[in-house]
Design a protein around this motif. Structure first.
Motif, PDB file in Angstrom:
ATOM      1  N   GLN A  81       1.014  -1.145  -0.017  1.00 12.75           N
ATOM      2  CA  GLN A  81       0.069  -0.001   0.183  1.00 12.75           C
ATOM      3  C   GLN A  81       0.962   1.100  -0.182  1.00 12.75           C
ATOM      4  N   ARG A  82       0.838   1.783  -1.008  1.00 11.53           N
ATOM      5  CA  ARG A  82       1.608   3.201  -1.300  1.00 11.53           C
ATOM      6  C   ARG A  82       0.904   4.275  -0.484  1.00 11.53           C
ATOM      7  N   ARG A  83       1.735   5.425  -0.228  1.00  8.47           N
ATOM      8  CA  ARG A  83       1.368   6.290   0.606  1.00  8.47           C
ATOM      9  C   ARG A  83       0.309   7.307  -0.153  1.00  8.47           C
ATOM     10  N   THR A  84      -0.554   8.059   0.385  1.00  5.95           N
ATOM     11  CA  THR A  84      -1.486   8.752  -0.610  1.00  5.95           C
ATOM     12  C   THR A  84      -1.306  10.382  -0.065  1.00  5.95           C
ATOM     13  N   ARG A  85      -0.431  10.631   0.860  1.00  5.68           N
ATOM     14  CA  ARG A  85      -0.435  12.240   1.412  1.00  5.68           C
ATOM     15  C   ARG A  85       1.083  12.377   1.855  1.00  5.68           C
ATOM     16  N   ILE A  86       1.553  13.708   1.629  1.00  5.78           N
ATOM     17  CA  ILE A  86       2.758  14.118   2.176  1.00  5.78           C
ATOM     18  C   ILE A  86       2.338  15.277   2.962  1.00  5.78           C
ATOM     19  N   PRO A  87       3.448  15.855   3.805  1.00  5.94           N
ATOM     20  CA  PRO A  87       3.263  16.969   4.634  1.00  5.94           C
ATOM     21  C   PRO A  87       2.788  18.365   3.720  1.00  5.94           C
ATOM     22  N   ASP A  88       2.006  19.052   4.065  1.00 10.89           N
ATOM     23  CA  ASP A  88       1.403  20.149   3.422  1.00 10.89           C
ATOM     24  C   ASP A  88       2.555  21.145   3.325  1.00 10.89           C
ATOM     25  N   LYS A  89       2.579  21.919   2.067  1.00 10.62           N
ATOM     26  CA  LYS A  89       3.699  22.990   1.737  1.00 10.62           C
ATOM     27  C   LYS A  89       3.567  24.103   2.895  1.00 10.62           C
ATOM     28  N   PRO A  90       4.668  24.258   3.478  1.00 11.72           N
ATOM     29  CA  PRO A  90       4.698  25.320   4.213  1.00 11.72           C
ATOM     30  C   PRO A  90       4.424  26.758   3.629  1.00 11.72           C
ATOM     31  N   ASN A  91       3.804  27.732   4.168  1.00 11.99           N
ATOM     32  CA  ASN A  91       3.671  29.108   3.689  1.00 11.99           C
ATOM     33  C   ASN A  91       4.797  30.101   4.099  1.00 11.99           C
ATOM     34  N   TYR A  92       6.078  29.962   3.404  1.00 14.06           N
ATOM     35  CA  TYR A  92       7.006  30.866   3.650  1.00 14.06           C
ATOM     36  C   TYR A  92       7.139  32.011   2.678  1.00 14.06           C
ATOM     37  N   TYR A  93       7.605  33.355   3.067  1.00 12.92           N
ATOM     38  CA  TYR A  93       7.659  34.480   2.153  1.00 12.92           C
ATOM     39  C   TYR A  93       9.044  34.456   1.907  1.00 12.92           C
ATOM     40  N   LEU A  94       9.146  34.734   0.470  1.00 14.95           N
ATOM     41  CA  LEU A  94      10.592  34.957  -0.119  1.00 14.95           C
ATOM     42  C   LEU A  94      10.200  36.086  -1.171  1.00 14.95           C
ATOM     43  N   ASN A  95      11.577  37.193  -1.114  1.00 15.59           N
ATOM     44  CA  ASN A  95      11.569  38.012  -2.200  1.00 15.59           C
ATOM     45  C   ASN A  95      11.916  37.609  -3.371  1.00 15.59           C
ATOM     46  N   LEU A  96      11.137  37.203  -4.416  1.00 15.66           N
ATOM     47  CA  LEU A  96      11.663  36.635  -5.518  1.00 15.66           C
ATOM     48  C   LEU A  96      12.682  37.518  -6.514  1.00 15.66           C
ATOM     49  N   TRP A  97      12.275  38.847  -6.517  1.00 11.56           N
ATOM     50  CA  TRP A  97      13.025  39.548  -7.464  1.00 11.56           C
ATOM     51  C   TRP A  97      14.683  39.978  -6.868  1.00 11.56           C
ATOM     52  N   SER A  98      14.548  39.666  -5.710  1.00 10.56           N
ATOM     53  CA  SER A  98      16.026  39.925  -5.112  1.00 10.56           C
ATOM     54  C   SER A  98      16.994  38.852  -5.375  1.00 10.56           C
ATOM     55  N   ILE A  99      16.488  37.790  -5.930  1.00  8.15           N
ATOM     56  CA  ILE A  99      17.344  36.795  -6.236  1.00  8.15           C
ATOM     57  C   ILE A  99      17.161  36.638  -7.726  1.00  8.15           C
ATOM     58  N   MET A 100      16.360  36.855  -8.302  1.00  5.04           N
ATOM     59  CA  MET A 100      15.995  36.594  -9.742  1.00  5.04           C
ATOM     60  C   MET A 100      16.782  38.032 -10.776  1.00  5.04           C
ATOM     61  N   LYS A 101      16.709  39.045 -10.168  1.00  2.29           N
ATOM     62  CA  LYS A 101      17.500  40.069 -10.830  1.00  2.29           C
ATOM     63  C   LYS A 101      18.908  39.967 -11.397  1.00  2.29           C
ATOM     64  N   ASN A 102      19.609  39.041 -10.705  1.00  2.00           N
ATOM     65  CA  ASN A 102      20.973  38.806 -11.107  1.00  2.00           C
ATOM     66  C   ASN A 102      21.304  37.747 -11.980  1.00  2.00           C
ATOM     67  N   CYS A 103      20.182  37.199 -12.267  1.00  2.00           N
ATOM     68  CA  CYS A 103      20.060  35.748 -13.064  1.00  2.00           C
ATOM     69  C   CYS A 103      19.711  36.005 -14.409  1.00  2.00           C
ATOM     70  N   ILE A 104      19.371  37.206 -14.598  1.00  2.00           N
ATOM     71  CA  ILE A 104      18.845  37.281 -16.195  1.00  2.00           C
ATOM     72  C   ILE A 104      19.949  36.971 -17.200  1.00  2.00           C
ATOM     73  N   GLY A 105      19.340  36.289 -18.196  1.00  6.13           N
ATOM     74  CA  GLY A 105      20.473  35.522 -19.270  1.00  6.13           C
ATOM     75  C   GLY A 105      21.406  34.543 -18.866  1.00  6.13           C
ATOM     76  N   LYS A 106      21.337  34.124 -17.604  1.00  5.86           N
ATOM     77  CA  LYS A 106      22.271  32.979 -17.188  1.00  5.86           C
ATOM     78  C   LYS A 106      21.625  31.578 -17.451  1.00  5.86           C
ATOM     79  N   GLU A 107      22.411  30.322 -17.632  1.00  9.66           N
ATOM     80  CA  GLU A 107      21.840  29.192 -17.511  1.00  9.66           C
ATOM     81  C   GLU A 107      21.236  28.842 -16.159  1.00  9.66           C
ATOM     82  N   LEU A 108      20.195  28.265 -16.231  1.00 10.89           N
ATOM     83  CA  LEU A 108      19.488  28.268 -14.853  1.00 10.89           C
ATOM     84  C   LEU A 108      20.133  27.103 -13.884  1.00 10.89           C
ATOM     85  N   SER A 109      20.778  26.076 -14.648  1.00 10.97           N
ATOM     86  CA  SER A 109      21.458  25.014 -13.844  1.00 10.97           C
ATOM     87  C   SER A 109      22.828  25.634 -13.221  1.00 10.97           C
TER      88      SER A 109
END
Length: 772
Positions: free
Chosen positions: A363-391
């Motif tokens: 019998q396989r599992r049917t649930r995992i722990p719910d995703k936490p609601n953490y705030y993160l400033n996305l632009w502060s990380i992504m603004k220096n990544c434009i044009g770069k390889e994601l990996s």
């Protein structure tokens, strides 16, 4: 010419019709008994072709215009001239859903419910009736074709695995003959309906002729009766010809069927004799075994009775059970004990030598722990990544989902049943439909999955062992780090093998993120040796900076069968705000090696796909880009794939499917390099994101340190060696996969070289690197 007294011919006609009807229905009942005594194949026979000129109503200015009409395969098409038949069709109507109505002596109307209506006019009443007869026959066949297609479920004939090639050919020939005979019977039934219809009209005309007194009206009525008598003669001749064809075909095949029946009887007799001999031999062996064994007194009495004479071989058999004092006496009925003996031998074998213990399915599992609601400033990380390889961008786990790229790759097997059905298909074109649907289904899990999977570490693996539940096993390994590449190998006991090597190239463009999978996917079917290959389309993540993230798939895929030359061209339409099409639309056409289209596929990559068999194709009007469009006349579309519903609460569990929820479930016996053992991924799933970020940095630094050590130990690079982007030679060798050239597709990729499942069975993982 008609006689002066119309009463006598009317009476003769009535008696003739009655006698003809009785004889005809006796013939129909016997013919149907012959045809219906055997199962009907769902494949219909194509209808006859009927061509000719008719006048078609165009508009109030031009009125009726002369057009060339062609009736074929239940479709009525028309052209301006006969020369246009090869390139330009002006219109086509499907008779299976059409209504045919007669307006007057020369005019009739064909309509399919309002979308298409043809007002047609023939040159005479006789010509009109010829068309009406042909149209009614064609409509009856088209309705039967569509009904049988609906009843057949999958359009793929089931063939017994024990039947030989000769038996298949003979069965196919019989089924083809039966289909033809059944078609003739249906023609007879249609002719009978027309005879009754025209006979009744002729009787009414004779009755009216009998009551006429004025000589002027007599001439007009005589003309009308003559025309209806001509129609009756045409229909009667058609019925007579159909009867002659049916009798001729039945007589020509009767001797062959009798011979085949006699052969089957002889084979059955030989089989019964063989079983009889096996039963006697088994009884002698059982008696010899009992004679050489010390038995308790209660058993000796029964054994003595059995050994009294050889004639008792046909009277009693004994099934040895787990307790020696218990047994079952089987009556020696010739129709009973032969089959009982077989089950007795099998039961004795499993109970005494190798007892079978059925293990419950996990019998396989049917649930995992719910995703936490953490705030993160996305632009502060992504603004220096434009044009770069994601990996190459260090990303916190806040953007991830608790699965690795290897596990996401294994999710392509969510709808493995499509490949199981493809393996059973006996037609390469039908098999292509299932492979194409499987290709589309792999994108259905991505519609709401905006989280980034973990980049696998070099040497990381992931196994998906569903052999007991689903019949397949899957293994993925990260075979390269720069560029990141993963190899995948899956095989099934149903007779198919799936392998792929995927390298992801990604670019961040500010507003959206483009992910371009490089490499190819291959699927090989063991029974037919068909070898398919295709590539993936581009995935785009929109609204990276502002708005809600959403994913789109766009591009084109060519699924190629390298053995037969069949091809399926799939087109993933990109989302457009101004488009009137259904979002996430996918269309495809399956063609053979000559470019002839056989199937059409349509649907959406996030919901379902349907396929339709093409009956006829023609060139239509020019499209918006000036290209001439192809119009396909198809049978009713059938659903070939539908997305499984998401589990309850999926929006709180990263929108994982039922399969995805089980991928990171801990399992015993997996390799130490398995993604389930990755600590940062496990911490994120459990909701400890800060600890997961710290562990992620540790693992990445450990991988960089291992790589530097490998570079120091590597010999000096030769000019012919392959180097990575830093200029160092690529000395890493994958553990379970080997890079080689595929002779069928001509591509170079990592192919599974074996050993993993044997190592798992032995519990020996000494050869695995320490990646975690």
């Amino acid at each position: 010419t008609l006689p002066c007294n119309p009463t006598r011919p009317r009476e003769r006609l009535s008696s003739l019709l009655s006698a003809l009807s009785c004889v005809f229905w006796m013939f129909i009942m016997k013919a149907q008994a012959v045809v219906m005594s055997e199962p009907k194949s769902p494949t219909p026979t194509p209808g006859d072709t009927y061509k000719g000129w008719l006048f078609k109503w165009t508009n109030y200015i031009k009125g009726y215009q002369r057009r060339w009409f062609v009736l074929s395969n239940g479709l009525l098409s028309y052209y301006r001239t006969q020369a246009e038949m090869g390139h330009t069709c002006r219109g086509t109507i499907n008779l299976a859903t059409a209504n045919i109505a007669v307006e007057d002596s020369c005019n009739f109307v064909i309509s399919n419910g309002g979308a298409q209506t043809y007002h047609l006019k023939a040159s005479s009443e006789v010509e009109r009736q010829r068309w009406i007869t042909a149209l009614e026959l064609a409509k009856a066949k088209a309705v039967q074709m569509q009904a049988e297609s609906d009843d057949s479920g999958d359009d793929f004939p089931a063939v017994s695995p024990n039947s030989g090639q000769g038996g298949d050919c003979r069965n196919t020939e019989i089924q083809s003959t039966l289909r033809t005979l059944n078609s003739k019977v249906e023609d007879l039934a249609t002719c009978n309906d027309l005879i009754v219809k025209h006979g009744s009209a002729l009787q009414r005309s004779l009755s009216e002729l009998e009551g006429l007194r004025v000589a002027v009206d007599m001439g007009e009525k005589v003309k009308q009766v003559t025309e209806r008598a001509t129609l009756f003669r045409i229909t009667s001749n058609a019925m007579i010809n159909a009867c002659r064809d049916f009798l001729s075909m039945a007589q020509s095949h009767s001797k062959r069927w009798q011979k085949a029946l006699q052969t089957e009887r002889e084979q059955r007799i030989r089989l019964e004799e063989t079983l009889e001999q096996l039963a006697k031999q088994h009884n002698h062996l059982e008696r010899a075994f009992r004679g050489a064994t010390v038995l308790p007194p209660s058993f000796r009495g029964v054994s003595g009775k059995a050994d009294a004479s050889d004639e008792d071989d046909d009277n009693e058999f004994f099934d040895a059970m787990e307790e020696p004092a218990e047994f079952i006496t089987v009556p020696a009925d010739p129709k009973y004990h032969r089959y009982k003996l077989i089950f007795s031998i099998v039961r004795r074998f499993f109970s005494s030598t190798c007892p079978l213990e059925l293990e419950p399915v996990r019998q396989r599992r049917t649930r995992i722990p719910d995703k936490p609601n953490y705030y993160l400033n996305l632009w502060s990380i992504m603004k220096n990544c434009i044009g770069k390889e994601l990996s190459k961008i260090p990303m916190p786990v806040n953007f991830n989902e608790p699965l690795s790229m290897l596990q996401r790759l294994s999710e392509d097997l969510e709808y493995y049943e499509l490949l199981d059905k493809a393996a059973k298909s006996h037609s390469s074109l039908e098999q292509m439909c299932y492979v194409a649907a499987f290709t589309v289904s792999s994108y259905s899990t991505t519609v709401h999955r905006t989280g980034k999977p973990f980049n696998p570490l070099l040497g990381e693996t992931f196994e998906l062992d569903r052999h007991r539940e689903c019949g397949y096993r899957s293994l993925c390994e990260q075979v390269s780090h720069h560029p990141p590449a993963a190899a995948h190998h899956a095989f099934s006991e149903k007779g198919w093998t799936l392998r792929q090597e995927i390298t992801l190239a990604s670019k961040f463009r500010g507003k959206y993120l483009s992910i371009m999978p490089l490499g190819s996917i291959q699927c090989i079917f063991e029974k037919s040796n068909n070898h398919y290959s295709w590539k993936k389309v581009t995935t785009t993540v929109h609204n990276i900076i502002v708005g809600k993230l959403w994913i789109d798939q766009s591009g084109e895929i060519d699924v190629v069968n390298h053995k037969t030359g069949d091809r399926c061209h799939l087109k993933f339409a990109p989302y457009s705000y101004f488009s009137r099409d259904v979002p996430r639309k996918v269309t495809g056409v399956v063609t053979d090696k000559d470019g002839k289209a056989h199937y059409v596929l349509s649907g959406t990559w996030d919901e379902k796909m349907e396929f339709s068999k093409i009956m006829q194709s023609s060139k239509g009007e020019n499209g918006t880009e000036g290209k001439q469009r192809t119009v396909y006349q198809t049978l009713k579309a059938k659903e070939i794939w539908r997305k499984n519903p998401l589990p309850e609460g999926a929006e709180n569990m990263y929108y994982f499917s039922s399969l995805a929820l089980t991928l990171n479930e801990p399992e015993e016996g997996v390799a130490p390099t398995d993604s389930r053992r990755r600590p940062d991924q496990r911490l994120m799933e459990e909701g400890h994101w800060d600890e997961a970020n710290a562990e992620k940095q540790r693992l990445e630094e450990k991988q960089r340190s291992t790589r530097r050590e490998r570079e120091r130990e590597a010999p000096a690079p030769a000019s012919s060696e392959i180097s990575d982007e830093s200029g160092h030679p690529d000395t890493y060798q994958a553990l379970w996969f080997e890079k080689m050239d595929d002779p069928v597709s001509g591509e170079t990729l990592h192919i599974y070289k074996g050993g993993y499942w044997e190592a798992k069975e032995q519990g020996n993982w000494d050869m695995c690197p320490d990646v975690f």
